[in-house]
Design an enzyme around this catalytic site. Structure first.
Site, PDB file in Angstrom:
ATOM      1  N   GLU A  91       0.812  -1.210   0.000  1.00 51.96           N
ATOM      2  CA  GLU A  91       0.000   0.000   0.000  1.00 51.96           C
ATOM      3  C   GLU A  91       0.850   1.267   0.000  1.00 51.96           C
ATOM      4  OE1 GLU A  91      -3.491  -0.337   2.398  1.00 51.96           O
ATOM      5  OE2 GLU A  91      -3.200   1.708   3.102  1.00 51.96           O
ATOM      6  N   ASP A  92       1.934   1.248   0.756  1.00 52.36           N
ATOM      7  CA  ASP A  92       2.666   2.494   0.987  1.00 52.36           C
ATOM      8  C   ASP A  92       4.016   2.613   0.299  1.00 52.36           C
ATOM      9  OD1 ASP A  92       0.599   3.209   2.624  1.00 52.36           O
ATOM     10  OD2 ASP A  92       1.564   2.496   4.455  1.00 52.36           O
TER      11      ASP A  92
END
Ligand code: MN
Length: 741
Positions: A91-92
């Site tokens: 996600e990051d």
């Protein structure tokens, strides 16, 4: 806490935390597992290298902590540890799911995919609900997705302090709306309790502090009471040569708060603050005997409250929970306080604390389907009832009402047991038996007494459903059921009926009015008629509910002209709306004065702790922070929440409805009214009702501050023979929204 470590200290700290994790993981992993865990650790450290948490700490502290919780508090193994370490990587950071799959295998990649938020996409109704749904979808495939997510959420809640206020509220709301019940459902009691307490800490800081303080002030006294309480029991159990542990504990802050609110009582009146847990060592065959023997010892010393015995050993809860519960009177001291006693074996205790993972550890391969298996089966069933493209918000609502509820056991006339959610009705039961029985249900014999179809069933009820060929569902039936199965059947029936009537309506439109809606621009037409679908229009025409004048005008003037007229009228309306007193409230970071409406679910008044919510059509609704509807909105649409604060310098009148219940006596109403006029308040509406010795006095007063309201409520509570005093609009049924077809 300020964060300041040198780079070197920081690196040492990262390694230290990682070693700590390995130490705890040891009992759960095999020799070769350390290699892959190490690889995951290095991948995560590298990927998050440049990132910091809001507190200033290196980001990697978070995945390590999540892995630690997964091991230590949930008892998960190597796959989950790897997934937890990598859970935020896709996600990051630039690392992709494909890379994860290549490096760590399909299973880990699948879990991480389930944990990765769906990004972007402004065309969806609610991002948060879509994300919940995505997680639930993976639940039936691999429950570890949810377990790692719960570990993630728990750590985020523990570190919520460094977040800005509106984020705290959003995250806390999601937690109480979705994650705490989920933890409960999966049998993770310790985590559920901590999530609830943390919710309260951020959502209602003052109430939380107040209860916390009172708890610590009375801690010494409680410890003394518990010690006295267990002394004779302990001695006796030792005589019996049992191997056991006794733990004393107090109710959680959240559960005390909930009780105070539900019963409108002060802290001092929450009677079962004390709880004692007795955990006994026992072989599988002796578990039940040991537990009941201990119960018998307890009740030799203390008087049990008759209606509070719960035998979750003979009938385990469907999340796997087993225990024997009783509430007994501790009249050894002079106080006479109720104590909740839980009796269980070491095995039962581990399942109760660690839930799912422990449950599987103890489960025999050839055991019958466990309650949890069955629950996951129900999740799949619910998923299959909601098609893709259906609203995620609705799905989550359904998920909550059907799969988080506690359940009751009821019986058919031949003694077959059926499981229904708490609050399940005769009608739910009828639909559970057979669709046709449900559709024609008129009521039932419950324990040989006739009851209506919306009668709520209780544990152990025996039900014989009554039907009639002429009976059929109406919209009101939605109010009578609480299972999604029954709701779906009613919906199917009503939709079918609706389509038939709409067909009739279409014929009338063409034949009687000579109008072909197919020739209009659909969106313009629906906008003008203020309807959601053509089916709605045809239905109303078929039903004879549609204003025929509208059709005649449409034919005569044409839609363009009519749309123009409508636009002019609306401008007029919005101008008038702006005259609303907008100075009373300051909104957003910049504290602007804007137009707003007070939400009807909680009717906030000047002085209440409030927040703003921007509705789909752009209006600003003001809710109390503790409003249940607001919690639900924040959990699903956090991005629409704005800060709001009352303007201290402006006073503004609000109507508040109050209900006073008391034992009926002469002069009761007069005394209540006197309290109101003492404060110089005007009653706009009053209704009194007496039934079997109880009087209910409901009235509406105009007020300008919550302080004044508090004072009034306080004074009313002092009127002789008052039982409860409450603000009615606090409790307005949130069910109402269900009523929408
Ligand atoms: Mn995370």
């Amino acid at each position: 806490m300020a964060y300041n470590l040198t780079e070197e200290q920081e690196n040492q700290e990262i390694v230290r935390r990682y070693r700590e994790l390995l130490k705890h993981a040891k009992p759960y992993i095999k020799e070769g597992d350390t290699k892959i865990i190490k690889k995951a650790f290095h991948t995560a450290v590298d990927a998050h290298k440049e990132m910091r948490r809001k507190s200033g700490e290196p980001y990697i502290f978070h995945p390590i902590a999540v892995a630690q919780i997964a091991v230590e508090e949930i008892g998960l193994g190597p796959t989950s540890i790897v997934a937890a370490l990598l859970h935020d990587v896709v996600e990051d950071t630039p690392i992709t799911l494909e890379e994860i799959e290549k490096g760590f295998g399909k299973k880990v990649a699948m879990i991480i995919d389930g944990l990765t938020k769906i990004s972007g996409g402004h065309n969806v109704e609610s991002q948060q609900a879509e994300n919940f749904r995505k997680m639930v979808l993976t639940l039936s495939e691999d429950v570890r997705v949810i377990l790692v997510k719960l570990a993630d959420r728990l750590h985020n809640m523990r570190t919520l302090g460094s977040m800005p206020r509106h984020k705290q509220l959003k995250i806390a709301s999601e937690t109480i709306y979705f994650y705490a019940p989920l933890a409960h459902r999966l049998g993770l009691y310790a985590i559920k309790t901590e999530l609830e307490d943390l919710y309260l800490k951020y959502a209602e800081p003052e109430s939380y502090q107040a209860i916390q303080e009172k708890l610590s002030k009375t801690a010494a006294e409680r410890t003394r009471n518990i010690r006295e309480f267990i002394r004779p029991v302990q001695a006796k159990l030792r005589d019996m040569h049992l191997e056991f542990k006794i733990k004393g504990r107090s109710k959680s802050v959240y559960s005390i708060w909930k009780k105070m609110n539900a019963q409108q009582i002060p802290f001092e009146e929450v009677y079962d603050l004390l709880a004692v847990r007795i955990i006994v060592e026992a072989d599988k065959e002796q578990e039940k005997t040991h537990c009941w023997n201990i119960y018998s010892v307890i009740t030799d010393f203390y008087r049990p409250k008759p209606d509070r015995l719960r035998d979750w050993i003979s009938n385990p809860k469907s999340n796997g929970y087993e225990s024997l519960h009783s509430t007994v009177m501790n009249d050894a001291g002079d106080t006479g306080k109720w104590v909740e006693v839980q009796i269980r074996t070491t095995r039962m205790d581990e399942i109760a604390e660690k839930g799912y993972a422990a449950h599987w550890k103890y489960k025999d391969k050839d055991d019958a389907k466990s309650g949890l298996d069955e629950w996951i089966g129900q999740v799949s069933e619910l998923l299959s009832q909601h098609k893709e493209g259906d609203s995620a918000v609705e799905f989550i609502q359904d998920f909550r009402t059907n799969l988080f509820n506690k359940e009751i056991f009821v019986f058919t006339p031949t003694g077959d047991a059926k499981v229904l959610p708490t609050g399940g009705t005769v009608l739910d039961f009828a639909f559970d038996l057979h669709t046709q029985v449900g559709l024609h249900c008129t009521g039932a014999y419950v324990n040989h007494k006739v009851v209506p179809k919306n009668h709520k069933l209780k544990n152990g009820d025996q039900i014989k459903v009554l039907t009639s060929d002429t009976e059929e569902p109406t919209k009101e039936w939605y109010e009578y059921v609480s299972t999604s199965k029954a709701r779906k059947k009613i919906k199917d029936f009503l939709n079918e009926k609706r389509r038939n009537i709409a067909g009739k309506g279409e014929k009338i439109t063409v034949q009687k009015f000579g109008i072909d809606f197919g020739k209009y621009n659909r969106r313009e037409l629906l906008f003008y008629l203020n309807k959601e679908s053509l089916l709605d229009v045809y239905y109303e025409i078929g039903q004879g509910e549609f204003d025929e004048k509208v059709l005649i005008e449409l034919k005569e003037y044409g839609i363009e002209k009519l749309l123009e007229r409508k636009a002019n009228q609306e401008e007029e309306v919005s101008k008038r709306a702006k005259e609303l007193n907008k100075k009373a409230l300051l909104v957003g970071e910049t504290q602007e004065e804007v137009d707003y409406v007070l939400a009807s679910c909680c009717n906030p008044i000047h002085g209440d702790d409030v927040l703003g919510y921007v509705t789909a059509d752009g209006a600003l609704e003001i809710h109390k922070t503790k409003c249940e509807r607001a919690t639900e909105l924040m959990a699903n649409y956090g991005y629409r929440v704005v800060k709001a604060k009352w303007n201290e310098s402006v006073s503004y009148d609000f109507d508040v409805t109050i209900k006073v219940i008391g034992t009926d006596r002469r002069g009761f109403i007069t005394d209540v009214s006197a309290e109101i006029s003492k404060l110089d308040l005007n009653i706009t509406c009053m209704k009194a009702e007496t039934k079997t010795g109880i009087i209910e006095d409901t009235f509406t007063v105009s007020l300008n501050s919550s302080q004044l309201l508090d004072k009034l409520l306080d004074n009313l509570r002092k009127v002789p023979q008052v039982i409860t005093v409450e603000r009615v609009d606090d409790k307005k049924e949130k069910k109402k929204k269900r009523a929408k077809k």
